[in-house]
Structure formats: C-alpha cells, structure tokens
Design an enzyme around this catalytic site. Structure first.
Site, PDB file in Angstrom:
ATOM      1  N   GLY A   1       0.835  -1.205   0.000  1.00  0.00           N
ATOM      2  CA  GLY A   1       0.000   0.000   0.000  1.00  0.00           C
ATOM      3  C   GLY A   1       0.865   1.250   0.000  1.00  0.00           C
ATOM      4  O   GLY A   1       1.847   1.325   0.732  1.00  0.00           O
TER       5      GLY A   1
ATOM      6  N   ASP B   1      -0.100   2.248   8.407  1.00  0.00           N
ATOM      7  CA  ASP B   1      -0.583   1.501   9.578  1.00  0.00           C
ATOM      8  C   ASP B   1       0.286   1.648  10.828  1.00  0.00           C
ATOM      9  O   ASP B   1      -0.176   1.380  11.933  1.00  0.00           O
ATOM     10  CB  ASP B   1      -0.686   0.004   9.248  1.00  0.00           C
TER      11      ASP B   1
ATOM     12  N   ARG C   1     -17.849  15.597  13.299  1.00  0.00           N
ATOM     13  CA  ARG C   1     -18.285  16.084  14.618  1.00  0.00           C
ATOM     14  C   ARG C   1     -19.272  17.248  14.481  1.00  0.00           C
ATOM     15  O   ARG C   1     -20.286  17.301  15.173  1.00  0.00           O
ATOM     16  CB  ARG C   1     -17.066  16.535  15.412  1.00  0.00           C
TER      17      ARG C   1
ATOM     18  N   LYS D   1     -26.430  12.733  26.531  1.00  0.00           N
ATOM     19  CA  LYS D   1     -25.438  13.003  25.487  1.00  0.00           C
ATOM     20  C   LYS D   1     -25.793  12.116  24.302  1.00  0.00           C
ATOM     21  O   LYS D   1     -25.490  10.933  24.275  1.00  0.00           O
ATOM     22  CB  LYS D   1     -24.021  12.683  25.984  1.00  0.00           C
TER      23      LYS D   1
HETATM   24  O1  F6P Z   1      -1.502  -1.471   4.747  1.00  0.00           O
HETATM   25  C1  F6P Z   1      -2.047  -0.240   4.446  1.00  0.00           C
HETATM   26  C2  F6P Z   1      -3.527  -0.352   4.203  1.00  0.00           C
HETATM   27  O2  F6P Z   1      -4.025   0.923   3.897  1.00  0.00           O
HETATM   28  C3  F6P Z   1      -4.343  -0.972   5.343  1.00  0.00           C
HETATM   29  O3  F6P Z   1      -4.617  -0.079   6.390  1.00  0.00           O
HETATM   30  C4  F6P Z   1      -5.568  -1.433   4.612  1.00  0.00           C
HETATM   31  O4  F6P Z   1      -6.198  -2.468   5.304  1.00  0.00           O
HETATM   32  C5  F6P Z   1      -5.008  -1.902   3.304  1.00  0.00           C
HETATM   33  O5  F6P Z   1      -3.798  -1.211   3.101  1.00  0.00           O
HETATM   34  C6  F6P Z   1      -5.896  -1.710   2.107  1.00  0.00           C
HETATM   35  O6  F6P Z   1      -5.253  -2.221   0.990  1.00  0.00           O
HETATM   36  P1  F6P Z   1      -5.733  -2.034  -0.503  1.00  0.00           P
HETATM   37  O7  F6P Z   1      -5.509  -0.609  -0.884  1.00  0.00           O
HETATM   38  O8  F6P Z   1      -4.870  -2.964  -1.290  1.00  0.00           O
HETATM   39  O9  F6P Z   1      -7.170  -2.376  -0.524  1.00  0.00           O
END
Ligand code: F6P
Length: 330
Positions: A18, A135, A162, A221
C-alpha cells in the site's frame, strides 16, 4: 564500499504494498545519498512486479527533484501475487543480475519485508527495508512513513463529522484503516476527542459498548463519535452500527468510512523528515555493512532491526495510549 566482502556499486530501490505519503521523500533521500557516495541507483517500477518484469529506470539526483511534497509514489506500487511463487522470485533474481544490482532498498510494510526476507534467504541479495505504511504496525520503529499524514487526514475528516453529528444529535461510527492494527484508530480517537476507539488489540464486546452508550444516553449526550479500526474483532463500522441498532433505539446512528483518502495527500513535515532520515540511513547502513535489516526510528535515534524480527513481532499500542483513551472515553 564493501558489504560482507562484496563491493556495493549499484543499488535498486522500490516501493511496494500500500502506498503511503512520504514514500517519495524517502526515495529522494535514497537517491541523493547514494549519489553523494557515487553509487548507481536504479528505481524499480511497480515493486516486485517490476522486479519480475525487469522494469528498471536509472535514477539520478535531478530525477527526484520536486517530489518531496507529493503523496503516492512516483515508482508506483503493487501487491504482487507472482512474487509469492518460486518462479516469480527466480525471474526477479534474473532481472537483478541483468542490471548488476548489488543490494536492494525496499520501501514498504510487512508484506514487502516478508517478500524481501524470503527472497534474500533464497538468493543472497542484501536488502535494507524502509518502513513505509500508514498503519505504523512495524516492530523496530516508533513511526512508519505515512502514519502521521494518515492520522492527520482522519482527524480532519472526523472533525468535520463532529460538526454535523453535534448539530443533529447523532451517533457516528467512523471507520479508519488498519486491518491488523488499531494505531490509526486509537490516535484518531484521542486526537478528535471521540467517545471510544474499537481496535483489534483490545476487544470491546457489543455488550460493553451498549452499556457505555446507555450511560451516555442517560446523561442526555446523544451525539458521539466512535472510531472503529477496519480490523476491529466485533466487526467493521457498518457491522457494529447494525448490532447496536438491533439492541438499542436511543440514538440516530450514521456510519462514515474514511477509506483510501487516508492513503493520499501531501505528507506532513513529520513524514517528510522521517522519510529523509530513514532514506539517508538506509544507504549509509548498507555501506557500513548492514544487511537484511529494517531501518527504524526508535527513541529519537536510527536503529536497525533484522527483517525477520520486524515482520514476526506485532507492535502493540502503548499501554499509556490505551489508558488515555479509556480515561477520556464517554
Ligand atoms: O496497509 C495499508 C492499508 O491501507 C491498510 O490499512 C488497509 O487495510 C489496506 O492497506 C488496504 O489495501 P488495498 O488498498 O490494497 O485495498
């Protein structure tokens, strides 16, 4: 420059898995540091896919100008299925031989480093990993490149939610990324002042959640934000919202999934500086004899952790952060 008796003259660098804001800044640091030490650098396009296909481009100092502030990765990236096969890795090795590559620098996350570990055990190619993933789930570094930007993006979005949540007295479940890690969720929840974070590392049952919500309803709330990590064990934001709807009828509930917006955008100063530090240290580490390690930033210092350890140890959210989230909760 010698690495374990072998002179390092040509290195290859790639981004994989990613994308994360700051990957370009890391690439710039690698290319410029390598150029400072008179090394030849090849950029590999599309991560391991491009390594298999021999998609290499020579990169010089000026090729990485004007990219520091750009999100994404100019080298492009992929999640390569072919690299999981022995044949794929054999082709990748042949590409490295064809370009006389002495060592590789991989910018990515857990999957990227798992591939690097397997590949270097099979073919003996030295690797240095630079942690680039939103992450922040890699052991061996306090921060990964992209995390700070992603959390800032999530907070910006949650702040906007919010406004409307408060105006309508609504309960929002906001989903952020993190398949196996709750670090984005936890930090977003604290940063936005959310009522709760639902994260994979600390399970909150639907019963507990419903109890908490009943208490807030008693206090009148009716608006609240709950941040849900994608990998939360009791379900994603939609699933949790549905289970709450089935149990209580006290809230007007909405769900927002922030999604891939968290992966894009111009990197924050934290990510630019971190990427520059790690990119520079990766090249110098390689020249000083480091191999098959991930370069990280631990307690305000550069450190090197064996790739094997970085991929096999789960980085948990710090106890203090968990306590803060708990004490400040609804
Ligand atoms: O590892 C980074 C990340 O953005 C994760 O947080 C997420 O679960 C995953 O990649 C999503 O991957 P893709 O873009 O391949 O769907």
């Amino acid at each position: 420059m010698q690495v374990n008796g072998k002179e390092i003259k040509r290195i290859a660098v790639f981004t994989s898995g990613g994308d994360a804001p700051g990957m370009n800044a890391a690439l710039r640091a690698v290319v410029r540091t390598a150029s400072y030490y008179d090394l030849h650098v090849y950029g590999i396009m599309r991560g391991y896919e491009g390594m298999i296909d021999g998609d290499f481009v020579l990169m010089e100092k000026r090729d990485v100008g004007n990219i520091m502030h750009r999100g994404g990765t100019i080298l492009k990236t992929a999640r390569s299925e072919r690299f999981r096969t022995k044949e794929g890795r054999q082709s990748a090795y042949e590409s490295l031989l064809a370009y006389n590559i002495d060592a590789c620098i991989a910018i990515g996350g857990n999957g990227t480093f798992t591939g690097a570990h397997v590949f270097s055990s099979e073919f003996g190619v030295p690797f240095i990993g630079i942690p680039g993933t939103i992450d922040n789930d890699l052991y061996g570094t306090d921060l990964t490149i992209g995390f700070d930007t992603a959390v800032n993006t999530a907070i910006e979005a949650a702040d906007k939610i919010r406004d409307t949540a408060e105006s309508h007295n609504r309960l929002f479940f906001i989903e952020v990324m993190g398949r196996n890690s709750g670090l984005i969720a936890l930090n977003t929840a604290i940063g936005v002042g959310a009522g709760l974070a639902l994260i994979p590392e600390k399970e909150t049952s639907i019963d507990e959640l419903v109890q908490l919500l009943k208490i807030t309803a008693k206090r009148k709330k009716l608006f609240n934000l709950i941040v849900v990590a994608e990998g939360n064990k009791t379900g994603n934001a939609q699933q949790v919202a549905q289970q709450v709807r089935e149990r209580i009828d006290l809230f007007d509930i909405r769900v927002t999934v922030i999604g891939h917006m968290q992966r894009g955008g111009s990197p924050t100063f934290q990510d630019r500086v971190l990427a520059s530090r790690l990119g520079q240290a990766a090249v110098e580490g390689l020249l000083q004899g480091q191999r098959n390690v991930m370069v990280g930033w631990v307690d305000n210092k550069i450190s090197f952790t064996p790739l094997k350890e970085a991929i096999s140890t789960h980085k948990k959210p710090g106890e203090q952060l968990l306590r803060i989230a708990e004490m400040l909760a609804i």
